[in-house]
Design an enzyme around this catalytic site. Structure first.
Site, PDB file in Angstrom:
ATOM      1  N   ASP A 102      -8.742 -12.236  11.971  1.00  0.00           N
ATOM      2  CA  ASP A 102      -8.421 -13.219  10.933  1.00  0.00           C
ATOM      3  C   ASP A 102      -6.981 -13.163  10.442  1.00  0.00           C
ATOM      4  O   ASP A 102      -6.676 -13.604   9.346  1.00  0.00           O
ATOM      5  CB  ASP A 102      -9.361 -12.982   9.748  1.00  0.00           C
ATOM      6  CG  ASP A 102      -9.310 -11.546   9.256  1.00  0.00           C
ATOM      7  OD1 ASP A 102      -8.314 -10.848   9.540  1.00  0.00           O
ATOM      8  OD2 ASP A 102     -10.265 -11.102   8.591  1.00  0.00           O
ATOM      9  N   GLU A 124     -14.933 -11.261  16.842  1.00  0.00           N
ATOM     10  CA  GLU A 124     -15.211 -11.081  15.404  1.00  0.00           C
ATOM     11  C   GLU A 124     -15.282 -12.453  14.719  1.00  0.00           C
ATOM     12  O   GLU A 124     -14.699 -12.681  13.649  1.00  0.00           O
ATOM     13  CB  GLU A 124     -14.155 -10.190  14.745  1.00  0.00           C
ATOM     14  CG  GLU A 124     -14.587  -9.572  13.427  1.00  0.00           C
ATOM     15  CD  GLU A 124     -13.497  -8.716  12.812  1.00  0.00           C
ATOM     16  OE1 GLU A 124     -13.441  -7.515  13.139  1.00  0.00           O
ATOM     17  OE2 GLU A 124     -12.694  -9.232  12.000  1.00  0.00           O
ATOM     18  N   GLU A 138      -6.976 -14.651   4.975  1.00  0.00           N
ATOM     19  CA  GLU A 138      -7.866 -14.372   6.108  1.00  0.00           C
ATOM     20  C   GLU A 138      -9.060 -15.319   6.205  1.00  0.00           C
ATOM     21  O   GLU A 138      -9.476 -15.683   7.306  1.00  0.00           O
ATOM     22  CB  GLU A 138      -8.347 -12.914   6.039  1.00  0.00           C
ATOM     23  CG  GLU A 138      -7.259 -11.871   6.319  1.00  0.00           C
ATOM     24  CD  GLU A 138      -6.387 -11.555   5.114  1.00  0.00           C
ATOM     25  OE1 GLU A 138      -6.668 -12.083   4.008  1.00  0.00           O
ATOM     26  OE2 GLU A 138      -5.414 -10.791   5.260  1.00  0.00           O
ATOM     27  N   HIS A 214      -4.503  -2.817   0.657  1.00  0.00           N
ATOM     28  CA  HIS A 214      -3.391  -3.656   1.144  1.00  0.00           C
ATOM     29  C   HIS A 214      -3.615  -5.152   0.976  1.00  0.00           C
ATOM     30  O   HIS A 214      -2.723  -5.948   1.288  1.00  0.00           O
ATOM     31  CB  HIS A 214      -3.089  -3.361   2.619  1.00  0.00           C
ATOM     32  CG  HIS A 214      -4.113  -3.907   3.564  1.00  0.00           C
ATOM     33  ND1 HIS A 214      -4.120  -5.210   3.985  1.00  0.00           N
ATOM     34  CD2 HIS A 214      -5.175  -3.342   4.172  1.00  0.00           C
ATOM     35  CE1 HIS A 214      -5.129  -5.418   4.818  1.00  0.00           C
ATOM     36  NE2 HIS A 214      -5.799  -4.299   4.935  1.00  0.00           N
ATOM     37  N   ARG A 216      -3.606  -8.885  -0.008  1.00  0.00           N
ATOM     38  CA  ARG A 216      -2.656  -9.683  -0.790  1.00  0.00           C
ATOM     39  C   ARG A 216      -3.238 -10.089  -2.149  1.00  0.00           C
ATOM     40  O   ARG A 216      -2.543 -10.094  -3.158  1.00  0.00           O
ATOM     41  CB  ARG A 216      -2.290 -10.952  -0.012  1.00  0.00           C
ATOM     42  CG  ARG A 216      -1.172 -10.785   0.974  1.00  0.00           C
ATOM     43  CD  ARG A 216      -1.005 -12.081   1.767  1.00  0.00           C
ATOM     44  NE  ARG A 216       0.311 -12.196   2.384  1.00  0.00           N
ATOM     45  CZ  ARG A 216       0.710 -11.515   3.442  1.00  0.00           C
ATOM     46  NH1 ARG A 216      -0.095 -10.633   3.992  1.00  0.00           N
ATOM     47  NH2 ARG A 216       1.915 -11.685   3.935  1.00  0.00           N
ATOM     48  N   HIS A 247      -0.017   1.707   3.061  1.00  0.00           N
ATOM     49  CA  HIS A 247       0.332   0.617   3.976  1.00  0.00           C
ATOM     50  C   HIS A 247       1.829   0.362   3.929  1.00  0.00           C
ATOM     51  O   HIS A 247       2.471   0.553   2.898  1.00  0.00           O
ATOM     52  CB  HIS A 247      -0.452  -0.628   3.540  1.00  0.00           C
ATOM     53  CG  HIS A 247      -0.489  -1.732   4.548  1.00  0.00           C
ATOM     54  ND1 HIS A 247       0.571  -2.589   4.746  1.00  0.00           N
ATOM     55  CD2 HIS A 247      -1.451  -2.132   5.407  1.00  0.00           C
ATOM     56  CE1 HIS A 247       0.249  -3.473   5.691  1.00  0.00           C
ATOM     57  NE2 HIS A 247      -0.989  -3.214   6.108  1.00  0.00           N
TER      58      HIS A 247
HETATM   59  C1  UD1 Z   1      -1.594  -8.148   7.855  1.00  0.00           C
HETATM   60  C2  UD1 Z   1      -2.629  -9.277   7.924  1.00  0.00           C
HETATM   61  C3  UD1 Z   1      -3.925  -8.852   7.264  1.00  0.00           C
HETATM   62  C4  UD1 Z   1      -4.411  -7.542   7.853  1.00  0.00           C
HETATM   63  C5  UD1 Z   1      -3.316  -6.488   7.767  1.00  0.00           C
HETATM   64  C6  UD1 Z   1      -3.751  -5.234   8.456  1.00  0.00           C
HETATM   65  C7  UD1 Z   1      -1.829 -11.593   7.757  1.00  0.00           C
HETATM   66  C8  UD1 Z   1      -1.349 -12.678   6.874  1.00  0.00           C
HETATM   67  N1  UD1 Z   1      -2.108 -10.423   7.170  1.00  0.00           N
HETATM   68  O1  UD1 Z   1      -1.280  -7.942   6.477  1.00  0.00           O
HETATM   69  O2  UD1 Z   1      -4.913  -9.853   7.485  1.00  0.00           O
HETATM   70  O3  UD1 Z   1      -5.539  -7.116   7.125  1.00  0.00           O
HETATM   71  O4  UD1 Z   1      -2.140  -6.987   8.416  1.00  0.00           O
HETATM   72  O5  UD1 Z   1      -2.956  -4.151   8.080  1.00  0.00           O
HETATM   73  O6  UD1 Z   1      -1.935 -11.779   8.952  1.00  0.00           O
HETATM   74  N2  UD1 Z   1       5.320  -3.634   7.719  1.00  0.00           N
HETATM   75  C9  UD1 Z   1       6.136  -2.693   8.294  1.00  0.00           C
HETATM   76  N3  UD1 Z   1       5.724  -2.082   9.448  1.00  0.00           N
HETATM   77  C10 UD1 Z   1       4.529  -2.371  10.048  1.00  0.00           C
HETATM   78  C11 UD1 Z   1       3.701  -3.306   9.434  1.00  0.00           C
HETATM   79  C12 UD1 Z   1       4.104  -3.948   8.281  1.00  0.00           C
HETATM   80  O7  UD1 Z   1       7.221  -2.391   7.801  1.00  0.00           O
HETATM   81  O8  UD1 Z   1       4.226  -1.783  11.092  1.00  0.00           O
HETATM   82  C13 UD1 Z   1       5.748  -4.291   6.460  1.00  0.00           C
HETATM   83  C14 UD1 Z   1       6.869  -5.322   6.703  1.00  0.00           C
HETATM   84  O9  UD1 Z   1       7.756  -5.293   5.628  1.00  0.00           O
HETATM   85  C15 UD1 Z   1       6.094  -6.632   6.709  1.00  0.00           C
HETATM   86  C16 UD1 Z   1       5.032  -6.353   5.664  1.00  0.00           C
HETATM   87  O10 UD1 Z   1       4.657  -4.999   5.882  1.00  0.00           O
HETATM   88  O11 UD1 Z   1       6.906  -7.730   6.413  1.00  0.00           O
HETATM   89  C17 UD1 Z   1       3.823  -7.233   5.677  1.00  0.00           C
HETATM   90  O12 UD1 Z   1       3.247  -7.329   6.982  1.00  0.00           O
HETATM   91  P1  UD1 Z   1       2.283  -8.594   7.318  1.00  0.00           P
HETATM   92  O13 UD1 Z   1       1.764  -8.440   8.705  1.00  0.00           O
HETATM   93  O14 UD1 Z   1       2.963  -9.868   7.003  1.00  0.00           O
HETATM   94  O15 UD1 Z   1       1.117  -8.469   6.268  1.00  0.00           O
HETATM   95  P2  UD1 Z   1       0.092  -7.297   6.002  1.00  0.00           P
HETATM   96  O16 UD1 Z   1      -0.046  -7.169   4.531  1.00  0.00           O
HETATM   97  O17 UD1 Z   1       0.443  -6.122   6.822  1.00  0.00           O
HETATM   98  N1  UDP Z   2      -6.115   2.855  10.030  1.00  0.00           N
HETATM   99  C1  UDP Z   2      -5.249   3.766  10.621  1.00  0.00           C
HETATM  100  N2  UDP Z   2      -4.389   4.475   9.816  1.00  0.00           N
HETATM  101  C2  UDP Z   2      -4.342   4.310   8.483  1.00  0.00           C
HETATM  102  C3  UDP Z   2      -5.218   3.362   7.877  1.00  0.00           C
HETATM  103  C4  UDP Z   2      -6.076   2.650   8.693  1.00  0.00           C
HETATM  104  O1  UDP Z   2      -5.268   3.944  11.847  1.00  0.00           O
HETATM  105  O2  UDP Z   2      -3.543   4.995   7.812  1.00  0.00           O
HETATM  106  C5  UDP Z   2      -7.031   2.072  10.890  1.00  0.00           C
HETATM  107  C6  UDP Z   2      -8.500   2.140  10.527  1.00  0.00           C
HETATM  108  O3  UDP Z   2      -9.160   3.147  11.254  1.00  0.00           O
HETATM  109  C7  UDP Z   2      -9.022   0.742  10.867  1.00  0.00           C
HETATM  110  C8  UDP Z   2      -7.799  -0.142  10.761  1.00  0.00           C
HETATM  111  O4  UDP Z   2      -6.668   0.712  10.724  1.00  0.00           O
HETATM  112  O5  UDP Z   2      -9.494   0.677  12.202  1.00  0.00           O
HETATM  113  C9  UDP Z   2      -7.857  -1.001   9.527  1.00  0.00           C
HETATM  114  O6  UDP Z   2      -6.638  -1.637   9.344  1.00  0.00           O
HETATM  115  P1  UDP Z   2      -6.208  -2.291   7.989  1.00  0.00           P
HETATM  116  O7  UDP Z   2      -6.961  -1.683   6.870  1.00  0.00           O
HETATM  117  O8  UDP Z   2      -4.719  -2.249   7.956  1.00  0.00           O
HETATM  118  O9  UDP Z   2      -6.581  -3.841   8.191  1.00  0.00           O
HETATM  119  P2  UDP Z   2      -7.918  -4.696   8.005  1.00  0.00           P
HETATM  120  O10 UDP Z   2      -9.011  -4.047   8.786  1.00  0.00           O
HETATM  121  O11 UDP Z   2      -8.187  -4.796   6.545  1.00  0.00           O
HETATM  122  O12 UDP Z   2      -7.530  -6.033   8.557  1.00  0.00           O
END
Ligand code: UD1
Ligand code: UDP
Length: 387
Positions: A102, A124, A138, A214, A216, A247
């Protein structure tokens, strides 16, 4: 092979940590099939958090869109992914694209495939809260991906029923379980490394809570409430510690800093690599999270999970008794955590290993369903959880 004897070309698209974890068993399965040509595109909506999973599962992407920018917003990701996929889809012309879950990568991947008139398989599928802004974005990403998809891999009966209610052709829905459980089972067999600071948390404290946040829609007051509640819990329970892998989203980090930084027995860490993370979860007393994937994993490990959200698209674990939806109200969070810390009976009632989300065979069912879609074999038997 297709009727002409060609391999089916399947292109998997993913971009964030959870998509990579859930796609990994599927890609492994695709690569083992002589009748399939597998291609992998990572959008890299996440960077470090994606790369560690890709390395852990030894996935070799064919394309990397390098989308992530610090502090990116939804428009940035949507536009970059869509533009990046155009050329790849035009060159590769796969028979099917696979997306998972999602995220913005999921929805945009499906949209790009639609623009190129390529069929879409959605892993999923059918999770719903029926609330447009929860979780945000999502819920809408899932609904829109369903509209664009041709094959729907529903993890549970409930998600299949949601798709049926939306008029999806039953012949194109397969109840497969969620490959998150395949990944978990495979990964628990592997050696892992625990950072000494994390080992110390387990050594020095009797009960450890694993916390992740994490979403939003929880940014701001809801997260502040949760963290304040946990400070109170620690104050009342000197034998309790919290491991909190924070996160990478800077918006989450600034929330954490203002309330939990420097608090005794709070172990703030960088996101843990997947192998240490699941092994930490295996050793914790309970889990507090607003994550989707962790709501699926914790029940499989017999860990009570308190879900820091007002609504969930994953109510199955609550029905099995291992999860409770508690929201983010400060008082409520404190009460619910205290209840599990103080009442052994209440704790034991939740600490059952149950698997409403999968049995480790989801990836194999998904590929069998794909073959069935192309007329190359029978449909897989539906996943059904052990009661
Ligand atoms: C995203 C997904 C969310 C998912 C989550 C899993 C969208 C809109 N959101 O949210 O559905 O649950 O990932 O974790 O698709 N960043 C880093 N390094 C990384 C990852 C993220 O620095 O490896 C930072 C960056 O500043 C980036 C910010 O996190 O701009 C947000 O990342 P983004 O993928 O836009 O949203 P998430 O909150 O991670
Ligand atoms: N996870 C990880 N390291 C962490 C936190 C989560 O490997 O420090 C893994 C966890 O086992 C799960 C996935 O990341 O499989 C969940 O990701 P996240 O919570 O970022 O996203 P969501 O599932 O809410 O989309």
């Amino acid at each position: 092979m297709t009727e002409e004897g060609n391999k089916i070309k399947i292109l998997s698209i993913f971009g964030t940590r959870p998509e990579a974890i859930k796609m990994a068993p599927v890609i492994r399965e695709l690569e083992s099939r002589p009748d399939v040509e597998s291609r992998v595109v990572v959008t890299a909506q996440h960077r470090e958090m994606l790369d560690q999973v890709v390395d852990t599962f030894n996935i070799k992407p064919d394309y990397d869109l390098e989308v992530m920018r610090p502090g990116q917003d939804l428009f940035d990701v949507t536009v970059s992914v869509l533009k990046g996929l155009k050329g790849i889809l035009e060159v590769e012309r796969p028979d099917l694209i696979l997306v998972q879950g999602d995220t913005t990568t999921t929805f945009t991947g499906a949209l790009a495939a639609f623009y190129c008139q390529i069929p879409v398989g959605h892993i999923e599928a059918g999770l719903r809260t029926y609330q447009k802004y929860a979780p945000f974005p999502e819920e809408m990403n899932r609904v829109l991906t369903t509209r664009l998809a041709d094959i729907h891999f529903a993890p549970t009966d409930r998600s299949r029923d949601a798709l049926l209610k939306e008029g999806i052709n039953p012949g194109n829905i397969f109840v497969t379980g969620n490959p998150v459980i395949d990944a978990l089972y495979q990964a628990l067999e592997q050696p892992f490394y625990l950072d000494p600071e994390i080992s110390r948390a387990f050594r020095d404290n009797k009960r450890v809570i694993l916390l992740t946040t994490h979403r939003r829609e929880n940014l701001g007051a809801p997260l502040q409430d949760v963290y304040m509640a946990l400070r109170e819990v620690l104050f009342k329970h000197p034998d309790v510690a919290i491991i909190f892998p924070v996160h990478k989203n800077p918006a989450v980090r600034s929330e954490v800093k203002s309330v939990l930084h420097g608090v005794e027995r709070v172990y703030l860490t960088e996101p843990l690599d997947y192998l240490p993370f699941i092994n930490v979860m295996k050793r914790t007393y309970m889990v507090l999270t607003d994550s989707g994937g962790i709501q699926e994993e914790a029940p499989a490990l017999g860990k009570p999970v308190l879900v820091l959200r007002e609504v969930t698209e994953r109510p199955e674990a609550a029905a099995f008794g291992t999860a409770r939806l508690i929201g983010t109200d400060c008082r409520k969070v404190e009460d619910e955590v205290n209840r599990l810390l103080n009442d052994e009976g209440a704790y034991q009632e939740m600490a059952n290993a149950v698997n409403p989300y999968g049995d480790g065979m989801a990836a194999s069912r998904i590929i069998q369903a794909v073959c069935c879609y192309f007329g190359l074999g029978p449909a897989p038997a539906d996943f059904s959880p052990e009661q």
